[in-house]
Each structure stands twice: as structure tokens, then as C-alpha cells.
Design a protein around this motif. Structure first.
Motif, mmCIF file in Angstrom:
data_model
loop_
_atom_site.group_PDB
_atom_site.id
_atom_site.type_symbol
_atom_site.label_atom_id
_atom_site.label_comp_id
_atom_site.label_asym_id
_atom_site.label_seq_id
_atom_site.Cartn_x
_atom_site.Cartn_y
_atom_site.Cartn_z
ATOM 1 N N ILE A 97 10.217 -19.979 3.519
ATOM 2 C CA ILE A 97 10.918 -19.096 2.578
ATOM 3 C C ILE A 97 11.142 -19.823 1.251
ATOM 4 O O ILE A 97 10.946 -19.248 0.169
ATOM 5 N N ALA A 98 11.569 -21.109 1.342
ATOM 6 C CA ALA A 98 11.785 -21.863 0.110
ATOM 7 C C ALA A 98 10.475 -22.044 -0.662
ATOM 8 O O ALA A 98 10.438 -21.872 -1.888
ATOM 9 N N LEU A 99 9.400 -22.387 0.089
ATOM 10 C CA LEU A 99 8.109 -22.543 -0.576
ATOM 11 C C LEU A 99 7.635 -21.223 -1.178
ATOM 12 O O LEU A 99 7.081 -21.196 -2.279
ATOM 13 N N PHE A 100 7.880 -20.134 -0.419
ATOM 14 C CA PHE A 100 7.478 -18.829 -0.943
ATOM 15 C C PHE A 100 8.275 -18.494 -2.202
ATOM 16 O O PHE A 100 7.729 -17.958 -3.179
ATOM 17 N N ALA A 101 9.598 -18.821 -2.178
ATOM 18 C CA ALA A 101 10.428 -18.548 -3.358
ATOM 19 C C ALA A 101 9.953 -19.371 -4.551
ATOM 20 O O ALA A 101 9.871 -18.865 -5.684
ATOM 21 N N ALA A 147 1.166 -7.894 -6.246
ATOM 22 C CA ALA A 147 -0.133 -7.865 -5.566
ATOM 23 C C ALA A 147 -0.566 -9.279 -5.176
ATOM 24 O O ALA A 147 -1.088 -9.511 -4.076
ATOM 25 N N THR A 148 -0.324 -10.241 -6.079
ATOM 26 C CA THR A 148 -0.681 -11.634 -5.774
ATOM 27 C C THR A 148 0.149 -12.168 -4.613
ATOM 28 O O THR A 148 -0.365 -12.810 -3.684
ATOM 29 N N MET A 149 1.481 -11.916 -4.649
ATOM 30 C CA MET A 149 2.347 -12.421 -3.587
ATOM 31 C C MET A 149 2.063 -11.720 -2.262
ATOM 32 O O MET A 149 2.233 -12.300 -1.190
ATOM 33 N N GLY A 150 1.658 -10.469 -2.322
ATOM 34 C CA GLY A 150 1.320 -9.758 -1.092
ATOM 35 C C GLY A 150 0.166 -10.408 -0.350
ATOM 36 O O GLY A 150 0.146 -10.452 0.891
ATOM 37 N N GLN A 151 -0.782 -10.968 -1.093
ATOM 38 C CA GLN A 151 -1.895 -11.671 -0.449
ATOM 39 C C GLN A 151 -1.404 -12.914 0.297
ATOM 40 O O GLN A 151 -1.899 -13.243 1.375
ATOM 41 N N HIS A 152 -0.411 -13.596 -0.301
ATOM 42 C CA HIS A 152 0.156 -14.767 0.386
ATOM 43 C C HIS A 152 0.892 -14.346 1.659
ATOM 44 O O HIS A 152 0.825 -15.028 2.690
ATOM 45 N N LEU A 153 1.626 -13.224 1.578
ATOM 46 C CA LEU A 153 2.406 -12.790 2.731
ATOM 47 C C LEU A 153 1.524 -12.387 3.902
ATOM 48 O O LEU A 153 1.904 -12.550 5.066
ATOM 49 N N VAL A 154 0.338 -11.854 3.596
ATOM 50 C CA VAL A 154 -0.560 -11.409 4.664
ATOM 51 C C VAL A 154 -0.890 -12.569 5.600
ATOM 52 O O VAL A 154 -0.979 -12.397 6.827
ATOM 53 N N PHE A 155 -1.027 -13.756 5.041
ATOM 54 C CA PHE A 155 -1.350 -14.916 5.866
ATOM 55 C C PHE A 155 -0.093 -15.705 6.261
ATOM 56 O O PHE A 155 -0.029 -16.280 7.342
ATOM 57 N N GLY A 156 0.901 -15.733 5.391
ATOM 58 C CA GLY A 156 2.072 -16.567 5.633
ATOM 59 C C GLY A 156 3.003 -16.047 6.701
ATOM 60 O O GLY A 156 3.524 -16.827 7.519
ATOM 61 N N VAL A 157 3.236 -14.737 6.748
ATOM 62 C CA VAL A 157 4.205 -14.182 7.701
ATOM 63 C C VAL A 157 3.747 -14.390 9.153
ATOM 64 O O VAL A 157 4.535 -14.858 9.981
ATOM 65 N N PRO A 158 2.515 -14.063 9.517
ATOM 66 C CA PRO A 158 2.112 -14.306 10.917
ATOM 67 C C PRO A 158 2.172 -15.780 11.300
ATOM 68 O O PRO A 158 2.611 -16.120 12.416
ATOM 69 N N ALA A 159 1.739 -16.679 10.397
ATOM 70 C CA ALA A 159 1.762 -18.105 10.716
ATOM 71 C C ALA A 159 3.194 -18.603 10.904
ATOM 72 O O ALA A 159 3.495 -19.358 11.837
ATOM 73 N N THR A 160 4.099 -18.155 10.038
ATOM 74 C CA THR A 160 5.507 -18.572 10.153
ATOM 75 C C THR A 160 6.120 -18.033 11.440
ATOM 76 O O THR A 160 6.852 -18.744 12.149
#
Length: 717
Positions: free
Chosen positions: A24-28, A286-299
Motif C-alpha cells: 500500500i505504501a509503495l502503491f501510494a 488508467a495507468t494505476m489500474g494496470q498496476h493494480l491488475v497485477f499488484g492486488v492478486p500478488a499481495t
């Protein structure tokens, strides 16, 4: 083992929290960086688009301006009648000009009355007056160069799209006004161009005059728009008239946009290009959504794995919970036993001292007491108070909470001066061997605490030998230090002053290995109940640690024990000049004014009465706030301020700092039996008297403080 289990469980908990908190901190952080980057990219796009719009508008206005100048040269010096006579030819020329420039709707030549002599639309032109148009009357009174008017609607019989005028003045040879040359410019030409280059969602363009009149607008408007010069846009342009960037809600539709603006050369015209902030945010999302697609399942997967490991570890540790509880119960029982042992020892020693004091007081109250006996009882009271103070000091020393008075002294000299006292203390059946170094071994420590530590180690050695044997005292520069000092300044001998080591060895019975790790605990003693508190070696431990050093012990049963006290060494040039011991009697006050601040009324009265008898002028207050008020009224009234440290509200140390910060010249002498603040931070440069104190000692320190003030005052003069 138990600590390791708790740490492993806590580590898993931290890892679970970190598996969520860190992404979350890295994402922020990434979101913040991405948003800033997206805004920067948008600003660069706006600047590039603005460059295109500015270059386009500049070429358009320069082309029209040059055409007007050429027309003015064509008709320069021709009277109106001759222009009317040549109207057909001039009409064709104006029509070719309008047809060749798609930004032009028409071109006109007017006489001094505002009537058209020639235009590109009709030949001959209708008999209409255009004197009320801004592109005409702006030139009547003075020459203003090229004038750009506001958007207008064609006047019948002329029809078509709206336009704004761009005109120049016609002058006679003597400079008088004879008419106007005007070109009607199409705003829709600019709007069509903006539509072609503004293909991104949320694109925006505007072109307007410096007074706020909007000439062209994309998206197109169905009404005229004039910006308030005192509004946000006007204020921004006034602050940066050449060019700039701003974020603003546009007045025509209230949509927030990021806009760039630029003035067109010497023309009073601004072009603006921008993007809706919602479009910029959409790019970022749109850019952050691409990160979430991979980041949320891994987290989520990492968190579930850690949660499973935590549950498994917790289950395994639950099996040992009852055993840990039993161990804790046993340890609690041991602590209570040790606490009882400590309480019994301290109570025994204090009751002995109180008995001496009480008995002496009772005997002093008897009538017809001889001077010799009175003096003996008073001496017994003083000795009992001194022993009680030493016992309290030992308790505080173990807790490392006593207020130390460090001074630089030579350990070898101090050891030599204690030799006779140690011989008396240890008795004639104990042989004392002393080995002192040839070079000075200076330390910066509390000399009184050092002597107490040395006596405690010697007494411990005497008891271990049952009053008979040999004790060796050795002072040397340490070539090696314990591991616990390796991280401290001085722990690395070649790069610092190192440490001074005081070694005390005995030929006693030795210490069993099982007890070796507990001998510095105040709850542990090998003596019988009621024969000591076990605080002797605890004082040594506390003094060593608080002085930045260490104490170690090595022992073997039947072979004796060796205690090594390490203290940080200081350079030889720090040794101060020798001073005579303070054995002087009480000093008379001679009218010296002292402000006594003490919340304990009995102690305050004792100090006040004793000082008054010596001739001091005493003012007594029971809190720091009242003391400060007394000082503020007359800063020169008191020669010295004598204050307790521990008081409700403002402490004595805070009072002393307030006096210093306000520039009040009265020196401050502090007194305390124990203060958390002084134990942690020291006395901050102020004089300090430890409780219990005598009137003689107090008078000496008050005089010393007042004398330093006089010396500073004389130096200032």
C-alpha cells in the motif's frame, strides 16, 4: 526459548502487516510519483499544443496585417472620389485577397464618415454607415496602429458567419483622419483549426483580447464571452503577462482545466490551450489500474500465505502455553522472594539508622546533659544520616538514576589516597597489595561514587575470604575490553583514549558458576537474611554503566575472584588544577539576599532558619511560578536563587532555565535527593547540592555561586 517463540510470532505478525502496508505504501508512493509525472506530461503536451496554436495565430494576424498595410499603400494619397472611380478594379483586388485567405470573410475601405468606398462582397457597396463599429471609431481620434475588434454580427443586407474586425487608419499627407481599411476575420477559422489539433479528450482552446473579450473558443460557444479582468484568469495574466500555466474552472462552463496561455507578439491577443483536469486524472487512473491488475492478486496471495504460517505457528506455540504459565508463576514467586529479601535488608539497615537517630534525639532531650555527651549524640546522628545517604545512593546507583558529579581525576592517585582507609576497613588479617601505573590514568567520573564502588568491591572480597587472606588492587590501561564495550566510543583502543581498568582480586572461596551471572542483582546476596541488602556490587554495576564503562567478574571455586572495573580514559591535559579540600566552616551571609524555593515547608524552614542565623536575608516561596514573579519584579533584588528540583508544576530545573533564558543575572543553586530529569540530562551547568545537605555546605556553595556572578559582572564591565 520463550522469547524466541514470541519474537517469531511477532515477526510473522509484522510480516503480515508489512505484506499489506508495504505494497500500500509503495502503491501510494508510486501513485504520487505517477500523478506528478502525468501532470508534467500533460503540461508538456499543453505547451507543445500552445506552441502550435500560437504560431498559427501569429502567422494569421501577420498575414492580415501585412495585407492591410499593402492596401493602405495602394490607396495612399487618393481622394475618395478617385477611389470611387476606381471601385470596380479595387473591388476585384479586395475579392482576390479575401478568396486567397480562408481566415477572411471580407475586406473594406471606408471614408471618414464610415461609409464603404470599396469592399470585397458587393460592387458597388450599399450606401450604409459603419461609423458605429468599433473597428472604425477606434481610429477616429488617434493613430493606434492595427486594431482588433470584438466579435460582431453582419449588418443587413450582408449575411453569413460572425466575425471580428482587424483594421488600420487611413491618414492624409498632413496626418489627419480620412478613413479606415478593415478586414473581417472569421473566428470559425480558428475554431476549425483547434478542432483538428485538439483530438485528445478534454482538449480546450481559446483566443481573446487582453481586455478579456473572447474571439474564438473550442469547444464552440453559442454566445459571446468576456472574462472579468479582476477574476482568477485576469489576475493570473496580470501577474505573468507574457505566458504561464494555471489550473482554473473556466467561466463559460465551470469545468476545471489545466491551461497554458501566451501573448501573440506585439498584438493585444492571447491564445490558450489546455486539458480538462478530469481527463488528466483519467490518464493517471488508467495507468494505476494496470498496476493494480497485477499488484492486488500478488499481495493477497502473499498475505494468505503469511496468515497460514501465523496460524500454524500459533497452534504449535499453544501446546507450550501451560508450561510457560507454570514457568511464569515460578519466576513470579522468585521475584517476590527476592523483593522480600531486598525489603528486609533495606528495612533492617534503615531501622538500625533510625534507632540510632531516635535514641540520640531522646538522649539530647535529657536535662543536665554534659557537652561531651551532647557532642557524641550529635555526631552519632550525623553519622547515621551519612550512612542513610550512602544507602540511598547505592540504591540509585544500581538503578543508574543518581545524579553524578563527574570530575577528571587520576585513578592511581585516588587509589593511593584510599590505601590507609582500606587497610582500616579490611582489618589487619588481610594483606593488601597495590600495583599502580607509572603514567597517569585519568577518568572523568564521579569521584565519590568511584570510591564507594572500590570500597564495595573490597568489602565483598573481605567477606569472601572470611576476614583473612590477600587482596590485590591493580590499575592499568586496558589493552582489551569486554564485548559489551566494543560498540562504545573507546571500545576500539587504537583509535581512542581507551579505558582505565581497576582490577580487584582476592584469595577467597570463589563464586560458583551458577551464581556468577546474578551477583550484580540487588535481589541476590549470599549473606544471611537481615545481614545486608546485596546492594554493594549493584552499586558498582550501576556506577560503571552510568559512567560509560563496565564491570566484569571471573572466578573459580576455591581459587578466589577477580573484579575488573572499566572506565573511559581521558587525555592527560584535561586534569584540572589541584584544589584544597572543602573543609571550611559555614560562611556568614553578611546580608546576602537569597530566594529559597522549596515546596516542603519543614525543609524550607530548616534552610531558612539556618541561613538566617548566619546573617543571610531570606525570601521563602513554595513554588517556581511565585519565584519567577518575584524575580521579574526586581531582577537585581536577589544575589542567589536556591531551589528544590522536584516540585509540583514547574520544576526547579525548568525555573533555572527560565531565569537564564530571560537574562536574569541571579545565579541558581539546585538541590535534590533524586530527580529523573537530572539523572537523565544532568544539571545543565547549574550548581547542585545533594540532599541531605548541611548548612555549612550550603553556605559554601551559595557564596561560590555569588562570587562567580561578581566575577562575571566585573569582566563585563
Amino acid at each position: 526459548m520463550q522469547g524466541a517463540q514470541r519474537n517469531s510470532l511477532k515477526l510473522l505478525q509484522w510480516m503480515m502487516a508489512a505484506s499489506l502496508a508495504l505494497p500500500i505504501a509503495l502503491f501510494a508512493i508510486a501513485a504520487t510519483i505517477s500523478y506528478t509525472s502525468t501532470k508534467d506530461i500533460a503540461d508538456r503536451e499543453i505547451e507543445r499544443t500552445l506552441d502550435v496554436a500560437h504560431e498559427h495565430a501569429l502567422k494569421v494576424f501577420e498575414t492580415i496585417d501585412r495585407s492591410l498595410a499593402e492596401l493602405n499603400e495602394v490607396v495612399r494619397g487618393l481622394p475618395d472620389d478617385l477611389i470611387r472611380a476606381r471601385e470596380p478594379a479595387l473591388h476585384r483586388r479586395l475579392k482576390r485577397l479575401a478568396d486567397s485567405l480562408p481566415q477572411l470573410k471580407s475586406a473594406w475601405i471606408f471614408d471618414a464618415n464610415g461609409k464603404a468606398l470599396v469592399n470585397s462582397l458587393a460592387s458597388p457597396p450599399p450606401e450604409l454607415s459603419f461609423a458605429d463599429r468599433d473597428y472604425f471609431y477606434a481610429h477616429v481620434d488617434q493613430a493606434i496602429g492595427t486594431f482588433i475588434g470584438m466579435p460582431l454580427t453582419p449588418r443587413p443586407p450582408y449575411q453569413g458567419a460572425r466575425f471580428f474586425g482587424m483594421s488600420r487608419r487611413r491618414d492624409s499627407d498632413d496626418g489627419s483622419f480620412i478613413g479606415v481599411i478593415q478586414a473581417s476575420v472569421l473566428p470559425e477559422y480558428f475554431e476549425s483549426f483547434y478542432a483538428r489539433i485538439g483530438s485528445d479528450p478534454g482538449s480546450f482552446f481559446a483566443m481573446g483580447r487582453a481586455d478579456g473579450v473572447v474571439l474564438a473558443h473550442f469547444p464552440r460557444l453559442d454566445r459571446d464571452l468576456r472574462l472579468d479582468p479582476g477574476g482568477p484568469v485576469g489576475r493570473q495574466i496580470a501577474a505573468h503577462p507574457a505566458h504561464g500555466l494555471m489550473t482554473i474552472a473556466w467561466p463559460s462552463d465551470g469545468i476545471e482545466r489545466r491551461l497554458g496561455y501566451r501573448r501573440i507578439a506585439e498584438y493585444p491577443i492571447y491564445v490558450s490551450a489546455g486539458l480538462e483536469t478530469s481527463a488528466i486524472r483519467a490518464r493517471w487512473l488508467a495507468t494505476m489500474g494496470q498496476h493494480l491488475v497485477f499488484g492486488v492478486p500478488a499481495t493477497a496471495l502473499l498475505f494468505l500465505l503469511l496468515a497460514f504460517a501465523f496460524r500454524r505457528t500459533q497452534h504449535l506455540q499453544t501446546e507450550a502455553a501451560k508450561r510457560r504459565e507454570a514457568e511464569e508463576a515460578l519466576k513470579h514467586s522468585q521475584r517476590l522472594e527476592a523483593l522480600g529479601q531486598l525489603t528486609g535488608g533495606v528495612a533492617h539497615d534503615f531501622n538500625n539508622l533510625l534507632t540510632v537517630i531516635r535514641a540520640s534525639v531522646d538522649l539530647l532531650n535529657r536535662p543536665q546533659l554534659t557537652e561531651e555527651r551532647r557532642q557524641r549524640y550529635m555526631t552519632a546522628i550525623a553519622d547515621a544520616v551519612a550512612r542513610a545517604a550512602r544507602l540511598t545512593s547505592q540504591l540509585l546507583a544500581f538503578a543508574r538514576r543518581q545524579t553524578l558529579k563527574p570530575e577528571v581525576f587520576d585513578v592511581g592517585e585516588r587509589m593511593q589516597s584510599l590505601h590507609d582507609m582500606l587497610a582500616t576497613l579490611l582489618g589487619p588479617a588481610i594483606e593488601i597489595a597495590t600495583q599502580l601505573p607509572a603514567e597517569p590514568c585519568l577518568v572523568n567520573a564521579d569521584a565519590s561514587q568511584f570510591e564507594t564502588a572500590l570500597i564495595n568491591m573490597a568489602t565483598n572480597a573481605r567477606d569472601a575470604m572470611q576476614g583473612k587472606g590477600r587482596i590485590s588492587f591493580k590499575v592499568e590501561v586496558a589493552t582489551t575490553v569486554p564485548d559489551t564495550l566494543a560498540h562504545l566510543p573507546g571500545g576500539h583502543i587504537p583509535d581512542s583514549n581507551g579505558f582505565v581498568c581497576v582490577v580487584v582480586s582476592d584469595t577467597g572461596i570463589g563464586i560458583p558458576a551458577a551464581r556468577l551471572g546474578r551477583i550484580f542483582e540487588p535481589f541476590f546476596t549470599t549473606k544471611q537474611v537481615g545481614h545486608g541488602t546485596g546492594l554493594g556490587l549493584s552499586q558498582v554495576f550501576g556506577f560503571a554503566r552510568q559512567s560509560g564503562g563496565e564491570v566484569t567478574v571471573t572466578s573459580e571455586v576455591g581459587q578466589g575472584s577477580t573484579f575488573s572495573l572499566y572506565l573511559p580514559r581521558v587525555p592527560a591535559d584535561l586534569l584540572p588544577q589541584q584544589q584544597a579540600p572543602n573543609t571550611a566552616p559555614a560562611l556568614p551571609g553578611s546580608g546576602m539576599s537569597v530566594l529559597v524555593v522549596e515546596d516542603n515547608i519543614e525543609l524550607a524552614n530548616f534552610a531558612a532558619d539556618g541561613l538566617t542565623e548566619l546573617g543571610y536575608s531570606i525570601t521563602l516561596v513554595d513554588n517556581a511560578a511565585d519565584a519567577l514573579a518575584e524575580l521579574v519584579v526586581d531582577t537585581d533584588r536577589f544575589d542567589v536563587v536556591f531551589s528544590d528540583v522536584v516540585m509540583p508544576g514547574m520544576t526547579g530545573l525548568e525555573l533555572a532555565r527560565a531565569i537564564r533564558d530571560r537574562g536574569i543575572g541571579a545565579p541558581v543553586v539546585l538541590t535534590t535527593g533524586y530527580s529523573e530529569a537530572l539523572a537523565q540530562d544532568g544539571s545543565d551547568g547549574f550548581e547542585l547540592v545533594q540532599k541531605p545537605y548541611s548548612i555549612e555546605e550550603l553556605s559554601q556553595i551559595l557564596h561560590r555561586a555569588a562570587r562567580r556572578r561578581r566575577v562575571r559582572g566585573g569582566a563585563a564591565e
